[in-house]
Design a protein around this motif. Structure first.
Motif, PDB file in Angstrom:
ATOM      1  N   GLN A  34       0.830  -1.201   0.000  1.00 51.99           N
ATOM      2  CA  GLN A  34       0.000   0.000   0.000  1.00 51.99           C
ATOM      3  C   GLN A  34       0.868   1.256   0.000  1.00 51.99           C
ATOM      4  O   GLN A  34       0.580   2.239  -0.668  1.00 51.99           O
ATOM      5  N   ARG A  62       2.981   5.774  -6.201  1.00 49.94           N
ATOM      6  CA  ARG A  62       2.516   5.644  -7.586  1.00 49.94           C
ATOM      7  C   ARG A  62       1.337   6.560  -7.828  1.00 49.94           C
ATOM      8  O   ARG A  62       1.238   7.207  -8.865  1.00 49.94           O
ATOM      9  N   SER A  94     -10.455   2.219 -11.119  1.00 51.98           N
ATOM     10  CA  SER A  94     -10.412   1.238 -10.036  1.00 51.98           C
ATOM     11  C   SER A  94     -10.418  -0.186 -10.546  1.00 51.98           C
ATOM     12  O   SER A  94     -10.250  -1.121  -9.762  1.00 51.98           O
ATOM     13  N   ASP A  95     -10.626  -0.376 -11.873  1.00 55.88           N
ATOM     14  CA  ASP A  95     -10.538  -1.731 -12.413  1.00 55.88           C
ATOM     15  C   ASP A  95      -9.103  -2.166 -12.596  1.00 55.88           C
ATOM     16  O   ASP A  95      -8.840  -3.313 -12.923  1.00 55.88           O
ATOM     17  N   LEU A  96      -8.153  -1.221 -12.432  1.00 54.82           N
ATOM     18  CA  LEU A  96      -6.747  -1.601 -12.538  1.00 54.82           C
ATOM     19  C   LEU A  96      -6.250  -2.061 -11.178  1.00 54.82           C
ATOM     20  O   LEU A  96      -6.992  -2.116 -10.208  1.00 54.82           O
ATOM     21  N   ALA A  97      -4.959  -2.362 -11.136  1.00 55.35           N
ATOM     22  CA  ALA A  97      -4.427  -3.045  -9.956  1.00 55.35           C
ATOM     23  C   ALA A  97      -4.083  -2.131  -8.795  1.00 55.35           C
ATOM     24  O   ALA A  97      -3.155  -2.413  -8.061  1.00 55.35           O
ATOM     25  N   TRP A  98      -4.831  -1.038  -8.591  1.00 58.18           N
ATOM     26  CA  TRP A  98      -4.552  -0.190  -7.432  1.00 58.18           C
ATOM     27  C   TRP A  98      -4.991  -0.908  -6.157  1.00 58.18           C
ATOM     28  O   TRP A  98      -5.991  -1.607  -6.140  1.00 58.18           O
ATOM     29  N   PRO A  99      -4.242  -0.710  -5.073  1.00 60.34           N
ATOM     30  CA  PRO A  99      -4.670  -1.322  -3.810  1.00 60.34           C
ATOM     31  C   PRO A  99      -6.049  -0.809  -3.411  1.00 60.34           C
ATOM     32  O   PRO A  99      -6.408   0.329  -3.699  1.00 60.34           O
ATOM     33  N   LEU A 100      -6.817  -1.687  -2.747  1.00 65.06           N
ATOM     34  CA  LEU A 100      -8.194  -1.359  -2.369  1.00 65.06           C
ATOM     35  C   LEU A 100      -8.281  -0.083  -1.565  1.00 65.06           C
ATOM     36  O   LEU A 100      -9.234   0.688  -1.698  1.00 65.06           O
ATOM     37  N   ILE A 101      -7.279   0.167  -0.733  1.00 64.20           N
ATOM     38  CA  ILE A 101      -7.344   1.337   0.138  1.00 64.20           C
ATOM     39  C   ILE A 101      -7.375   2.614  -0.711  1.00 64.20           C
ATOM     40  O   ILE A 101      -8.038   3.586  -0.365  1.00 64.20           O
ATOM     41  N   ASP A 109      -8.626   2.675  -3.855  1.00 63.59           N
ATOM     42  CA  ASP A 109      -9.966   2.692  -4.454  1.00 63.59           C
ATOM     43  C   ASP A 109     -10.937   3.377  -3.509  1.00 63.59           C
ATOM     44  O   ASP A 109     -11.720   4.238  -3.910  1.00 63.59           O
TER      45      ASP A 109
END
Lengths: 219, 737
Positions: free
Chosen positions: A180, A186, A201-208, A210
């Motif tokens: 995270q 990034r 948010s469909d990309l590989a960002w950490p949930l936090i 999003d």
């Protein structure tokens, strides 16, 4: 005849090498001496008290990011302690063997660290430096907020500001892990702020992140 | 012979040939018979000579030009004028004739000029003679007449459309000319006939559509349209070139149907929606047929269908919800819902599946219509739970013989079909497993055949993994039965083990069965003795297994010797243990009971309530209100006089639903983790989107994972170092071996 010439050449060679060595060893001596002024005599490392003293001499608050940068330059492993080896590494690289020289080296150090290639290394270092125990892999939210401010606050003030607010407000996550942490950098580098228009948010960002973006967009 | 060959001079040769040509024309006109062999050879040789004589008497070039001249002349002076003065059908006939004659003429002349065609023509890379003739015809006859002929043909076809009988063979021949006149390509046909024809068709039908729209109602319109399109197809097969058929079909269809798609579909009185409501199967089927030719043509129909079915489904839901909202008891709610909603949902499904099969050629896109309302929650119960309850009811009815075997199988068949639309299949599985457990343990009238039948259906639809635990449960019961008889034998063989308490033990493999809430209790010594005996017996043949006793599932028959008469009480283990305390003492306080049995307050309250404040007062309570308090004192009610000799004393069940849902969610998290690791292990490197979509696909058979849940899983796996983010490519993960 030959012998004498050889001798003289070797001696001159010795003289030639002796000069810098002596100069260098003098530097190391001064560095070591400087170390001893702050180190604890029994443990032979500079402990937090020593660091505080060092900071006051340097006229830099000990929570300042420059101390963190110094730690990075030294390759410090344990937060709050400088070993002799680390001290030597750092000060030699900064070519500083006195407090005044060290103070003068700071601006250049800051410049060096904020160069993108170095920053990519410094940023995770800052995180690891804050891990207090051996096996721990996360840092608590309040500590993370402080660190974010310290490390990214200058470069990315608006993002960091909002992010810290969010981290304090949400209660899903109680700690931040390295993944995270790297995500935050990034985010600051890649996402337009405050429009957030290129965040997907469909990309590989950490949930936090999003959740952070959703929270921002709702406001 | 050759040496004596007479030299053929050009003029002589020309004269001879032209005479031959004239003769040929007369032959073709039917005025003379055919060439004699001598005449044939004469002409052939003349040409041969002229082509092989030594220079300057080599006349090949002149002969080639003569050939062309012959045709040009013929076409210009004879053929064309004759055609120009004809009209109507006569023109068409003459047109066909002229081409036929041309072909014959070319055939004969080619025979005469054969030598030249074989040697001179290729040598000089000239058009072969056949080409020469054809080109002449095209330039001088065809091109001059084609527009007249084409419009005539189109006129005749339109006549046929209006119902007149026409000479189809003639048309076929005319069009054949167009084809042949092009030599190797059908460009003439395409450009000079087909294009204007198709345009004419489009115009014709667009006008028709206008008039019909005012005259006919929608279904009638479609019937008419379909008829016309069929006729066009037949027409194309009959006398048009094969390449025209698909284009014709498309154009006609477009003008009649597609252009008016909006109107046809959404017509207030006859549109798709109305047809569905009124169940006009034929009209719907026709509509489907007509639109299915065009790519994606049936999508609007499928959308309307989905809306319609969904509306009906949602009204069912509302109906059921309303009915349930008047009911307070949870168990009753579920009962109401599963009968009210599930049954009606099945009927709805049956009705519209028939529709899909009959009208829509069973296309999958229509099946989606059931997905929405089958997945909604009703009055706090998920559809998965209701379907499981419905199955339970059917099987119980089958067990108590209220339903025949066939009826049971049929009903269950239908439910399983509906199950395929449910997203939370694993939730259904859990609820079903729980109910199965209850049936296997408590139902007296059990039909194992039915149970196995359902499982085989579920297995076929959802895979063996889905049903493996349930099969295990059934096996456990069967095994237990066997062991029980062994156990009884064991007891009867050991006289010291005999006791007035008869113990029936069911051994369950813990992995197969759902979790049961269990709480310990101090059993009376009689029971304890037997528990120990069984333990010894069990470990004598299964040394390694650990036995955990689930008293919450146990039941007892206790004989209560009341003043009036002895009564058989059907109780659960806790109630029995509590009552047996009264064998030692007539009065017991709440605290004494709790201490002796080592029960928690919640559990004690529940059990005591069922024995003292509910339907049957087996114990007297002081004070005699209906709530249990720690200060109460209980006494055996010797004056208890029920009407029958056997009574069942029920205990209200504990809250289960939430636990089932929680258990399923936990399982899902593990399933997502496992799936991601499996995928990454085999692919090594994968982009985020691909990983998510693969994961969704893998798990789709059991449940629909939430994208957020998948992301969470990925992050936890990164934390545990199963995966890492790729340092070079963004949004990509690497497997960490």
């Amino acid at each position: 005849m030959r012998r004498s010439s050889k001798k003289s050449s070797s001696s001159s060679a010795a003289a030639a090498t002796a000069g810098p060595t002596r100069g260098v060893s003098k530097e190391i001596e001064r560095i070591d001496q400087l170390f001893c002024t702050y180190a604890d005599s029994s443990s032979s490392v500079i402990d937090p008290e020593g660091i505080e003293m060092l900071c006051s001499h340097l006229e830099v608050p000990h929570t300042d990011v420059r101390i963190l940068m110094l730690a990075w330059k030294m390759g410090c492993e344990k937060q709050g302690y400088f070993t002799l080896d680390e001290w030597r590494t750092g000060l030699k690289a900064l070519r500083a063997d006195s407090i005044s020289k060290l103070k003068k080296a700071f601006p250049e150090l800051v410049q060096e660290v904020t160069r993108p290639s170095n920053f990519q290394d410094f940023y995770p270092y800052a995180f690891r430096y804050c891990l207090t125990e051996d096996k721990k892999k996360c840092i608590e939210i309040p500590v993370a907020c402080e660190l974010l401010n310290l490390v990214l606050g200058l470069q990315f003030h608006p993002q960091v500001d909002k992010l810290i607010n969010y981290l304090k407000y949400q209660n899903e996550y109680k700690v931040i892990n390295m993944d995270q942490w790297m995500g935050f950098l990034r985010f600051c580098n890649e996402i337009n702020f405050p429009s957030l228009d290129n965040y997907d948010s469909d990309l590989a960002w950490p949930l936090i992140l999003d959740n952070f973006v959703e929270w921002l967009r709702e406001k | 012979m050759l040496k004596d060959r007479k030299l053929v001079l050009l003029d002589d040769g020309r004269r001879n040939l032209l005479a031959g040509v004239a003769q040929l024309k007369r032959i073709l006109d039917g005025e003379e018979g055919s060439f004699s062999a001598e005449q044939y050879i004469h002409l052939y040789t003349a040409i041969y000579d002229m082509c092989t004589q030594a220079s300057p008497h080599l006349y090949s070039q002149q002969l080639y030009e003569l050939y062309k001249e012959v045709f040009d002349d013929h076409n210009r002076s004879t053929v064309l004028p004759s055609l120009m003065e004809k009209h109507g059908e006569f023109l068409l006939r003459e047109f066909v004739q002229s081409w036929e004659k041309h072909k014959l003429m070319a055939k004969w002349l080619n025979r005469f000029f054969n030598y030249m065609d074989r040697f001179y023509v290729p040598q000089k890379r000239l058009d072969p003679l056949e080409e020469v003739g054809r080109k002449s015809f095209v330039e001088l006859v065809f091109d001059k007449l084609k527009s007249r002929v084409t419009s005539m043909v189109i006129g005749v076809i339109d006549d046929e459309r209006e119902g007149q009988l026409i000479d189809r063979a003639l048309l076929k021949n005319v069009l054949q000319v167009y084809v042949e006149v092009g030599g190797t390509s059908i460009d003439f046909y395409n450009v000079d006939f087909e294009q204007p024809f198709l345009k004419g068709t489009a115009d014709y039908y667009s006008k028709k559509a206008q008039t019909w729209n005012f005259d006919k109602t929608c279904p009638e319109y479609m019937i008419k349209a379909e008829e016309c399109i069929q006729k066009e197809k037949e027409r194309a097969a009959s006398y048009l070139h094969s390449t025209t058929e698909p284009k014709l079909f498309e154009d006609a269809l477009f003008e009649l149907i597609i252009r008016h798609e909006e109107e046809i579909m959404n017509n207030e009185n006859y549109g798709c929606r109305v047809l569905l409501c009124e169940e006009k199967t034929d009209d719907l089927a026709r509509m489907f047929r007509l639109f299915s030719v065009v790519k994606d043509g049936v999508l609007p129909i499928s959308r309307i269908f989905q809306e319609h079915v969904n509306k009906e489904g949602m009204s069912l839901l509302k109906h059921a919800t309303d009915a349930a909202s008047r009911e307070k008891d949870e168990k009753e709610i579920v009962g109401l819902l599963e009968q009210g909603f599930v049954k009606n949902a099945i009927e709805l499904h049956d009705k519209y599946i028939a529709c899909i099969t009959n009208c829509f050629q069973d296309k999958t896109v229509f099946h989606k219509a059931f997905e929405v309302f089958c997945n909604k929650d009703i009055a706090g119960c998920s559809s998965a739970e209701l379907f499981a309850a419905y199955c339970d009811t059917i099987i119980r009815k089958g067990g108590s013989e209220k339903l025949s075997d066939e009826a049971v199988e049929e009903a269950l068949d239908k439910v399983v079909k509906l199950l395929s639309y449910i997203n939370d299949k694993d939730l259904f599985g859990e609820f079903y497993r729980k109910k199965l457990g209850k049936r296997l343990l408590f139902e007296r009238n059990r039909n194992d055949e039915h149970e196995k039948m359902v499982l085989s259906k579920l297995k076929r639809f959802f895979g063996a993994v889905f049903t493996s635990k349930m099969e295990g449960m059934i096996n456990d019961i069967a095994l237990s039965k066997e062991h029980q008889s062994d156990f009884e034998e064991y007891i009867s063989n050991n006289s010291e083990l005999k006791s007035p308490v008869y113990l029936n033990v069911t051994v369950m493999t813990s992995g197969h069965w759902p979790n049961f809430k269990n709480y310990d209790i101090n059993l009376p010594s009689d029971m304890v003795k037997y528990v120990e005996i069984f333990k010894v017996y069990y470990h004598s043949y299964k040394k390694q297994r650990k036995l955990t006793w689930i008293y919450s599932l146990g039941s007892c028959i206790v004989i209560g010797r009341f003043d009036a008469k002895p009564v058989e009480l059907f109780l659960n283990t806790y109630q029995s243990a509590l009552l047996l305390l009264f064998n030692e003492a007539d009065r017991l306080s709440y605290s004494e009971i709790v201490t002796q049995l080592k029960l928690s307050d919640d559990d004690a309250v529940r059990v005591l309530h069922s024995l003292s404040c509910a339907k049957y007062k087996i114990l007297n309570k002081e004070p005699s209100n209906i709530s249990i308090s720690p200060n109460d004192v209980f006494e055996f009610n010797s004056g208890f006089t029920p009407r029958s000799r056997r009574i069942k004393v029920p205990v209200p069940p504990a809250e289960e639903k939430k636990r089932v849902v929680e258990a399923v969610h936990k399982d899902r998290k593990c399933a997502i983790d496992a799936s991601i690791v499996r995928i990454m292990k085999s692919r090594k490197v994968m982009s985020h989107q691909h990983l998510v979509s693969e994961c969704l696909e893998q798990l789709n058979r059991t449940f629909k994972p939430d994208i957020t849940a998948i992301k969470r899983s990925i992050e936890s796996l990164i934390q545990k170092e199963y995966l890492r983010r790729d340092s070079e490519t963004a949004n990509t993960y690497r497997y960490v071996a």
